[in-house]
Scaffold this motif. Sequence first.
Motif, PDB file in Angstrom:
ATOM      1  N   ALA A  29      -3.410  -1.431  -1.461  1.00  0.00           N
ATOM      2  CA  ALA A  29      -3.353  -1.078  -0.034  1.00  0.00           C
ATOM      3  C   ALA A  29      -2.318   0.017   0.207  1.00  0.00           C
ATOM      4  N   HIS A  30      -1.142  -0.122  -0.412  1.00  0.00           N
ATOM      5  CA  HIS A  30      -0.122   0.921  -0.272  1.00  0.00           C
ATOM      6  C   HIS A  30      -0.644   2.254  -0.799  1.00  0.00           C
ATOM      7  N   ALA A  31      -1.308   2.227  -1.943  1.00  0.00           N
ATOM      8  CA  ALA A  31      -1.845   3.476  -2.509  1.00  0.00           C
ATOM      9  C   ALA A  31      -2.864   4.096  -1.564  1.00  0.00           C
ATOM     10  N   GLY A  32      -3.757   3.278  -1.049  1.00  0.00           N
ATOM     11  CA  GLY A  32      -4.774   3.787  -0.126  1.00  0.00           C
ATOM     12  C   GLY A  32      -4.179   4.340   1.158  1.00  0.00           C
ATOM     13  N   ALA A  33      -3.032   3.781   1.565  1.00  0.00           N
ATOM     14  CA  ALA A  33      -2.347   4.240   2.778  1.00  0.00           C
ATOM     15  C   ALA A  33      -1.432   5.426   2.502  1.00  0.00           C
ATOM     16  N   GLY A  34      -1.364   5.865   1.236  1.00  0.00           N
ATOM     17  CA  GLY A  34      -0.557   7.026   0.893  1.00  0.00           C
ATOM     18  C   GLY A  34       0.895   6.730   0.567  1.00  0.00           C
ATOM     19  N   ASN A  35       1.255   5.476   0.402  1.00  0.00           N
ATOM     20  CA  ASN A  35       2.620   5.077   0.079  1.00  0.00           C
ATOM     21  C   ASN A  35       2.735   4.849  -1.431  1.00  0.00           C
ATOM     22  N   VAL A  36       2.981   5.920  -2.163  1.00  0.00           N
ATOM     23  CA  VAL A  36       3.040   5.865  -3.624  1.00  0.00           C
ATOM     24  C   VAL A  36       4.178   4.960  -4.099  1.00  0.00           C
ATOM     25  N   ASP A  37       5.353   5.070  -3.483  1.00  0.00           N
ATOM     26  CA  ASP A  37       6.488   4.245  -3.901  1.00  0.00           C
ATOM     27  C   ASP A  37       6.211   2.754  -3.697  1.00  0.00           C
ATOM     28  N   GLY A  38       5.622   2.399  -2.557  1.00  0.00           N
ATOM     29  CA  GLY A  38       5.273   0.997  -2.309  1.00  0.00           C
ATOM     30  C   GLY A  38       4.245   0.498  -3.294  1.00  0.00           C
ATOM     31  N   ALA A  39       3.263   1.339  -3.614  1.00  0.00           N
ATOM     32  CA  ALA A  39       2.228   0.968  -4.579  1.00  0.00           C
ATOM     33  C   ALA A  39       2.844   0.717  -5.954  1.00  0.00           C
ATOM     34  N   CYS A  40       3.745   1.594  -6.372  1.00  0.00           N
ATOM     35  CA  CYS A  40       4.395   1.431  -7.676  1.00  0.00           C
ATOM     36  C   CYS A  40       5.266   0.179  -7.704  1.00  0.00           C
ATOM     37  N   ALA A  41       6.016  -0.054  -6.637  1.00  0.00           N
ATOM     38  CA  ALA A  41       6.891  -1.237  -6.587  1.00  0.00           C
ATOM     39  C   ALA A  41       6.070  -2.518  -6.715  1.00  0.00           C
ATOM     40  N   ASP A  42       4.977  -2.623  -5.954  1.00  0.00           N
ATOM     41  CA  ASP A  42       4.144  -3.818  -6.048  1.00  0.00           C
ATOM     42  C   ASP A  42       3.404  -3.883  -7.377  1.00  0.00           C
ATOM     43  N   GLY A  43       3.039  -2.729  -7.932  1.00  0.00           N
ATOM     44  CA  GLY A  43       2.415  -2.710  -9.254  1.00  0.00           C
ATOM     45  C   GLY A  43       3.344  -3.287 -10.312  1.00  0.00           C
ATOM     46  N   HIS A  44       4.636  -2.963 -10.217  1.00  0.00           N
ATOM     47  CA  HIS A  44       5.617  -3.527 -11.157  1.00  0.00           C
ATOM     48  C   HIS A  44       5.710  -5.049 -11.023  1.00  0.00           C
ATOM     49  N   VAL A  45       5.752  -5.532  -9.793  1.00  0.00           N
ATOM     50  CA  VAL A  45       5.837  -6.989  -9.587  1.00  0.00           C
ATOM     51  C   VAL A  45       4.587  -7.663 -10.157  1.00  0.00           C
ATOM     52  N   ALA A  46       3.422  -7.077  -9.896  1.00  0.00           N
ATOM     53  CA  ALA A  46       2.182  -7.644 -10.431  1.00  0.00           C
ATOM     54  C   ALA A  46       2.214  -7.680 -11.956  1.00  0.00           C
ATOM     55  N   LEU A  47       2.711  -6.619 -12.583  1.00  0.00           N
ATOM     56  CA  LEU A  47       2.792  -6.599 -14.048  1.00  0.00           C
ATOM     57  C   LEU A  47       3.792  -7.616 -14.581  1.00  0.00           C
ATOM     58  N   ASP A  48       4.894  -7.817 -13.873  1.00  0.00           N
ATOM     59  CA  ASP A  48       5.843  -8.858 -14.294  1.00  0.00           C
ATOM     60  C   ASP A  48       5.157 -10.222 -14.277  1.00  0.00           C
ATOM     61  N   LEU A  49       4.333 -10.452 -13.271  1.00  0.00           N
ATOM     62  CA  LEU A  49       3.605 -11.719 -13.193  1.00  0.00           C
ATOM     63  C   LEU A  49       2.505 -11.794 -14.247  1.00  0.00           C
ATOM     64  N   VAL A  50       1.861 -10.663 -14.561  1.00  0.00           N
ATOM     65  CA  VAL A  50       0.846 -10.627 -15.624  1.00  0.00           C
ATOM     66  C   VAL A  50       1.454 -11.125 -16.930  1.00  0.00           C
ATOM     67  N   ALA A  51       2.668 -10.721 -17.194  1.00  0.00           N
ATOM     68  CA  ALA A  51       3.332 -11.150 -18.431  1.00  0.00           C
ATOM     69  C   ALA A  51       3.493 -12.661 -18.473  1.00  0.00           C
ATOM     70  N   ARG A  52       3.608 -13.277 -17.320  1.00  0.00           N
ATOM     71  CA  ARG A  52       3.797 -14.731 -17.258  1.00  0.00           C
ATOM     72  C   ARG A  52       2.484 -15.502 -17.247  1.00  0.00           C
ATOM     73  N   VAL A  53       1.444 -14.948 -16.610  1.00  0.00           N
ATOM     74  CA  VAL A  53       0.193 -15.700 -16.467  1.00  0.00           C
ATOM     75  C   VAL A  53      -0.952 -15.168 -17.329  1.00  0.00           C
ATOM     76  N   GLN A  54      -0.731 -14.035 -17.992  1.00  0.00           N
ATOM     77  CA  GLN A  54      -1.730 -13.469 -18.903  1.00  0.00           C
ATOM     78  C   GLN A  54      -3.056 -13.209 -18.193  1.00  0.00           C
ATOM     79  N   HIS A  55      -3.012 -12.559 -17.052  1.00  0.00           N
ATOM     80  CA  HIS A  55      -4.208 -12.315 -16.240  1.00  0.00           C
ATOM     81  C   HIS A  55      -4.725 -10.897 -16.472  1.00  0.00           C
ATOM     82  N   ARG A  56      -5.745 -10.776 -17.314  1.00  0.00           N
ATOM     83  CA  ARG A  56      -6.281  -9.470 -17.700  1.00  0.00           C
ATOM     84  C   ARG A  56      -6.845  -8.683 -16.524  1.00  0.00           C
TER      85      ARG A  56
END
Length: 182
Positions: A113-140
């Motif tokens: 949603a942030h990316a679509g709204a043009g907020n690159v920094d917000g998109a990257c920040a949430d992308g990092h959080v999602a990846l941190d969680l991917v490492a914990r839950v192994q969600h491909r």
Amino acid sequence: MAAVDMAGRGGSVRMQAWTNAVASEMYCFTGEEYGFRASLEEARTLLSGTAEDEPWGGIAWFDLAKADAYEGSDLVRLGRFEEALPSLDLAIDRLSPDMLRHRCTAFVSRAEAHAGAGNVDGACADGHVALDLVARVQHRETLRRVTELHRRLRRHRTTGTRSLGEHVLDARTALPAAGSRA
């Protein structure tokens, strides 16, 4: 939708709410906004009358926080990025901290949603959080979505997009070693 009808003939109220939320998602894939809105409204109405100890036969737990996440993700699918952000903010605030997979999905949806709204920094920040969680839950699937998000964002050539790209590579490397789940 057949699942909504079946749940209505004997499923718990919470199951009926969940199938309506899933139906909202299906309506978004076909671009049917009325069906999306009506299904989510029905899910929320059903949830407003449920007891917290009601028997539940579905996967994990379905509540208003997850309904908020469905709404936000549905709006992203419809290309309504700025409208999606408040629902995803609310979902992330309300989802239990132990619901890692659901939080993972909500964060990647909010990143989109942030990316679509043009907020690159917000998109990257949430992308990092999602990846941190991917490492914990192994969600491909979340890893796939963040990878695609990074592909769309990397043309911006910011420190944030470079950092997200490195994090994607690290997550891809770590995921096969640890196995995978859905």
